[in-house]
Write a protein that holds these residues in place. Structure first.
Motif, mmCIF file in Angstrom:
data_model
loop_
_atom_site.group_PDB
_atom_site.id
_atom_site.type_symbol
_atom_site.label_atom_id
_atom_site.label_comp_id
_atom_site.label_asym_id
_atom_site.label_seq_id
_atom_site.Cartn_x
_atom_site.Cartn_y
_atom_site.Cartn_z
ATOM 1 N N LEU A 1 12.441 2.216 13.309
ATOM 2 C CA LEU A 1 12.929 1.843 11.981
ATOM 3 C C LEU A 1 14.126 2.700 11.585
ATOM 4 C CD1 LEU A 1 12.557 0.212 9.336
ATOM 5 C CD2 LEU A 1 10.983 2.019 8.586
ATOM 6 N N PHE A 2 14.037 4.003 11.791
ATOM 7 C CA PHE A 2 15.150 4.888 11.449
ATOM 8 C C PHE A 2 16.384 4.564 12.290
ATOM 9 C CE2 PHE A 2 12.074 8.504 10.088
ATOM 10 C CZ PHE A 2 11.807 7.840 8.904
ATOM 11 N N GLY A 3 16.177 4.255 13.559
ATOM 12 C CA GLY A 3 17.284 3.955 14.454
ATOM 13 C C GLY A 3 18.022 2.679 14.108
ATOM 14 N N VAL A 4 17.295 1.674 13.654
ATOM 15 C CA VAL A 4 17.897 0.378 13.322
ATOM 16 C C VAL A 4 18.956 0.525 12.231
ATOM 17 C CG1 VAL A 4 17.397 -1.858 12.223
ATOM 18 C CG2 VAL A 4 15.974 -1.041 14.090
ATOM 19 N N VAL A 5 18.730 1.423 11.283
ATOM 20 C CA VAL A 5 19.662 1.592 10.164
ATOM 21 C C VAL A 5 20.461 2.891 10.266
ATOM 22 C CG1 VAL A 5 18.317 0.136 8.613
ATOM 23 C CG2 VAL A 5 17.874 2.600 8.695
ATOM 24 N N ASP A 6 20.399 3.539 11.426
ATOM 25 C CA ASP A 6 21.104 4.805 11.676
ATOM 26 C C ASP A 6 20.673 5.945 10.757
ATOM 27 O OD1 ASP A 6 22.548 3.904 13.873
ATOM 28 O OD2 ASP A 6 24.227 3.211 12.643
ATOM 29 N N ALA A 7 19.499 5.830 10.162
ATOM 30 C CA ALA A 7 18.997 6.916 9.323
ATOM 31 C C ALA A 7 18.674 8.148 10.160
ATOM 32 C CB ALA A 7 17.758 6.464 8.545
ATOM 33 N N ASP A 8 18.452 7.948 11.442
ATOM 34 C CA ASP A 8 18.160 9.077 12.320
ATOM 35 C C ASP A 8 19.379 9.978 12.520
ATOM 36 O OD1 ASP A 8 19.513 7.124 13.759
ATOM 37 O OD2 ASP A 8 18.248 7.294 15.538
ATOM 38 N N THR A 9 20.545 9.546 12.046
ATOM 39 C CA THR A 9 21.747 10.370 12.172
ATOM 40 C C THR A 9 21.875 11.395 11.052
ATOM 41 O OG1 THR A 9 23.141 8.794 10.976
ATOM 42 C CG2 THR A 9 22.996 8.540 13.377
ATOM 43 N N PHE A 10 21.116 11.230 9.962
ATOM 44 C CA PHE A 10 21.220 12.191 8.864
ATOM 45 C C PHE A 10 19.880 12.726 8.369
ATOM 46 C CE2 PHE A 10 21.332 7.965 6.956
ATOM 47 C CZ PHE A 10 20.351 8.052 5.984
ATOM 48 N N PHE B 1 8.945 1.369 2.952
ATOM 49 C CA PHE B 1 8.719 2.729 3.435
ATOM 50 C C PHE B 1 10.061 3.421 3.644
ATOM 51 C CE2 PHE B 1 8.501 5.653 7.046
ATOM 52 C CZ PHE B 1 7.524 6.539 6.603
ATOM 53 N N LEU B 2 11.001 2.725 4.241
ATOM 54 C CA LEU B 2 12.331 3.290 4.458
ATOM 55 C C LEU B 2 12.985 3.660 3.133
ATOM 56 C CD1 LEU B 2 14.600 4.029 6.424
ATOM 57 C CD2 LEU B 2 15.395 1.660 6.240
ATOM 58 N N ARG B 3 12.859 2.806 2.134
ATOM 59 C CA ARG B 3 13.395 3.099 0.807
ATOM 60 C C ARG B 3 12.796 4.383 0.252
ATOM 61 N NH1 ARG B 3 11.485 3.334 -3.820
ATOM 62 N NH2 ARG B 3 9.544 2.341 -3.234
ATOM 63 N N LEU B 4 11.487 4.553 0.413
ATOM 64 C CA LEU B 4 10.818 5.769 -0.046
ATOM 65 C C LEU B 4 11.349 6.998 0.687
ATOM 66 C CD1 LEU B 4 8.650 7.401 -1.557
ATOM 67 C CD2 LEU B 4 7.056 6.749 0.263
ATOM 68 N N ILE B 5 11.525 6.898 1.993
ATOM 69 C CA ILE B 5 12.036 8.027 2.782
ATOM 70 C C ILE B 5 13.441 8.400 2.318
ATOM 71 C CG2 ILE B 5 12.790 8.719 5.104
ATOM 72 C CD1 ILE B 5 9.727 8.770 4.607
ATOM 73 N N THR C 1 3.585 8.266 -4.887
ATOM 74 C CA THR C 1 3.115 9.192 -5.913
ATOM 75 C C THR C 1 2.983 10.602 -5.352
ATOM 76 O OG1 THR C 1 1.943 7.431 -7.077
ATOM 77 C CG2 THR C 1 1.226 9.696 -7.513
ATOM 78 N N GLN C 2 2.426 10.697 -4.161
ATOM 79 C CA GLN C 2 2.232 12.008 -3.545
ATOM 80 C C GLN C 2 3.566 12.694 -3.247
ATOM 81 O OE1 GLN C 2 -0.020 12.005 0.098
ATOM 82 N NE2 GLN C 2 -0.849 14.023 -0.349
ATOM 83 N N THR C 3 4.538 11.965 -2.712
ATOM 84 C CA THR C 3 5.832 12.583 -2.419
ATOM 85 C C THR C 3 6.541 13.001 -3.710
ATOM 86 O OG1 THR C 3 6.962 10.450 -2.301
ATOM 87 C CG2 THR C 3 6.162 11.382 -0.228
ATOM 88 N N GLU C 4 6.429 12.216 -4.756
ATOM 89 C CA GLU C 4 7.035 12.568 -6.045
ATOM 90 C C GLU C 4 6.384 13.818 -6.631
ATOM 91 O OE1 GLU C 4 6.708 9.020 -8.394
ATOM 92 O OE2 GLU C 4 8.352 8.037 -7.325
ATOM 93 N N THR C 5 5.068 13.914 -6.541
ATOM 94 C CA THR C 5 4.353 15.078 -7.064
ATOM 95 C C THR C 5 4.745 16.348 -6.313
ATOM 96 O OG1 THR C 5 2.488 13.693 -7.729
ATOM 97 C CG2 THR C 5 2.055 16.056 -7.474
ATOM 98 N N VAL C 6 4.763 16.267 -4.996
ATOM 99 C CA VAL C 6 5.133 17.434 -4.188
ATOM 100 C C VAL C 6 6.596 17.805 -4.429
ATOM 101 C CG1 VAL C 6 5.422 18.295 -1.837
ATOM 102 C CG2 VAL C 6 3.354 17.055 -2.453
ATOM 103 N N ASN D 1 0.799 -1.235 0.000
ATOM 104 C CA ASN D 1 0.000 0.000 0.000
ATOM 105 C C ASN D 1 0.830 1.282 0.000
ATOM 106 O OD1 ASN D 1 0.977 0.057 2.584
ATOM 107 N ND2 ASN D 1 -0.962 -0.447 3.554
ATOM 108 N N LEU D 2 2.070 1.193 -0.441
ATOM 109 C CA LEU D 2 2.963 2.353 -0.438
ATOM 110 C C LEU D 2 2.793 3.250 -1.665
ATOM 111 C CD1 LEU D 2 5.229 3.505 1.365
ATOM 112 C CD2 LEU D 2 6.840 2.349 -0.133
ATOM 113 N N ALA D 3 2.276 2.718 -2.752
ATOM 114 C CA ALA D 3 2.223 3.444 -4.025
ATOM 115 C C ALA D 3 1.567 4.823 -3.940
ATOM 116 C CB ALA D 3 1.552 2.594 -5.094
#
Length: 112
Positions: A84-93, A59-63, A33-38, A27-29
Motif C-alpha cells: 500500500l505504501f509503495g503504490v502511492v510512494d509513501a514509502d519514500t517519506f 488506513f493510508l489516510r490515517l497514517i 482514536t488511539q493514535t490521536e490520544t497518543v 473498523n478504523l475508528a
C-alpha cells in the motif's frame, strides 16, 4: 478480528501501538482514536504494523495524517502495508523500520 494492543513505554522511549487484523472504513475508528490520544501526549509513536492483514485507503489516510501530526515511525510492516505504501510512494517519506526496537531508537545502526 481487529485488536489494538498498546504496549507500555518506558521513559525516554516512544509508545507503541500494535494493531492486528484488517483496517478499512468500517473498523478504523478505534485505531484513529488511539493514535490521536497518543499523539496528544507524546512527541511521537511507533506503529507496529506486523499484524495488519488488510489496509485500504482509509488506513493510508490515517497514517498520512498521523505522520503530519507527530513523529510517526512504522515498524515491521506486513507485506500488505508495504504494498500500500509503495503504490502511492509513501514509502519514500514515511519513517519505516524493520523492527519495533529500531523504530523506538533502542538499537543504533551499525557504523559502515
Amino acid at each position: 478480528m481487529t485488536t489494538h494492543e498498546p504496549r507500555p513505554s518506558s521513559i525516554g522511549t516512544l509508545p507503541v501501538i500494535a494493531p492486528r487484523g484488517e483496517f478499512d472504513i468500517d473498523n478504523l475508528a478505534p485505531l484513529e482514536t488511539q493514535t490521536e490520544t497518543v499523539s496528544a501526549t507524546h512527541s511521537g509513536l511507533v506503529l507496529d504494523a506486523s499484524g495488519i492483514t488488510f489496509a485500504d485507503s482509509m488506513f493510508l489516510r490515517l497514517i498520512l495524517a498521523t505522520h503530519k501530526r507527530t513523529g510517526l515511525r512504522i515498524a515491521a510492516p506486513a507485506p500488505t502495508v508495504t504494498r500500500l505504501f509503495g503504490v502511492v510512494d509513501a514509502d519514500t517519506f514515511l519513517h519505516i523500520h524493520s523492527t519495533v526496537e529500531a523504530a523506538r531508537g533502542l538499537i543504533r545502526p551499525r557504523a559502515a
